[in-house]
Design an enzyme around this catalytic site. Sequence first.
Site, PDB file in Angstrom:
ATOM      1  N   HIS A  94      -3.214   6.994   2.478  1.00 44.80           N
ATOM      2  CA  HIS A  94      -3.643   5.711   1.923  1.00 44.80           C
ATOM      3  C   HIS A  94      -5.015   5.361   2.480  1.00 44.80           C
ATOM      4  CE1 HIS A  94      -4.091   1.537   1.112  1.00 44.80           C
ATOM      5  NE2 HIS A  94      -3.855   1.175   2.364  1.00 44.80           N
ATOM      6  N   ASN A 115     -10.325  -0.153  -0.266  1.00 45.12           N
ATOM      7  CA  ASN A 115      -8.868  -0.061  -0.162  1.00 45.12           C
ATOM      8  C   ASN A 115      -8.264  -0.659  -1.429  1.00 45.12           C
ATOM      9  OD1 ASN A 115      -6.137  -0.571   0.356  1.00 45.12           O
ATOM     10  ND2 ASN A 115      -6.476  -1.062   2.510  1.00 45.12           N
ATOM     11  N   CYS A 141       0.806  -1.227   0.000  1.00 41.75           N
ATOM     12  CA  CYS A 141       0.000   0.000   0.000  1.00 41.75           C
ATOM     13  C   CYS A 141       0.838   1.275   0.000  1.00 41.75           C
ATOM     14  CB  CYS A 141      -0.951  -0.001   1.191  1.00 41.75           C
ATOM     15  SG  CYS A 141      -2.098  -1.399   1.186  1.00 41.75           S
TER      16      CYS A 141
END
Length: 335
Positions: free
Chosen positions: A256, A286, A114
């Site tokens: 993020h 996500n 990520c």
Amino acid sequence: MTRASVLTGLGSCLPSRCVTNAELERTMDTSDEWIRARTGIAQRYVAEEGTLTSDLAVGAAERALKSARLTPDEIDAVIVATTTPDRPCPATAPTVAARLGTGPVPAFDVSAVCSGFLYGLATGSGLIASGAAERVLVIGAETFSRILNPQDRSTSVIFGDGAGAVVLRAGEPGETGALGPLRLGSDGTGVDLITVPAGGPPRPGAAAPDDLADRYFTMEGKRVFWLAVQRMGECAESVLDRAGWRVADVDWLVSHQANHRITARLADEIGIPRERSVSNIAEVGNTAAASIPLALDHAHARGTLRPGDRVLLTAFGGGLTWGAAALTWPAVDPV
């Protein structure tokens, strides 16, 4: 004189299939209320059978090039940040570059889960600073749905597929759109907190039985929550100090998009009002390495980000890895 990297174009691409929480209710032990309360997610996009990470990367890159008013042959390097490449070997970036028509330019992948997009941004900026490139295409692209256990509600409800891309060009420090200080970090002692355990030489995927859960992505959510907030917060404070920005100078926090609890807690820790934290997690979930460029593109399309805004980027991912960067928002053409 030091060459700065200036963001001059951006774009994104999502698969056509949208999976709502209501659909997940029919296939696993979960509910819309449970998912929203713990993650803030209402839906996510999932790649159809046959759609590859490179397909999404190309779609986002084409839009970014159009936004930058550039043709593919004007790009000097292509960087793809991904944890879900088309194949284990070779990298996905050369495929993307070939499909775009960039010519024989350097093209390579960056893998930091990520945090991948910020690692790619740092690498692209370094190519420009060194004089090795004038314009660099940085893409975050994922088909995370391919590595999720469909019966594990702790992960399957969170992640979605997608891609986001930006074009960096050489410019002057301090000009609108210039990337400011950037900091990265890692801690390999936490490698097992966010991982796909099987697939490497110690545990070859081919030797695993069909029901081996270790073939899928796993995450220790509670430990990751606090580490993410801590590391992103520390990194953000360092970047603000190096940029000479006070917390009050930050117009927007773009972190993020892990889940709404992490982004809210991070904003609180840094001291940025939650309403100044950009979020699109409800709409896309996500998307790992794609989450920051997707959030930037969506916020730009909504008119949230305006030229001259001071933007703070933060990320945390497997490895463990993390990063933060300061950016003055440019005047970018919408696509």
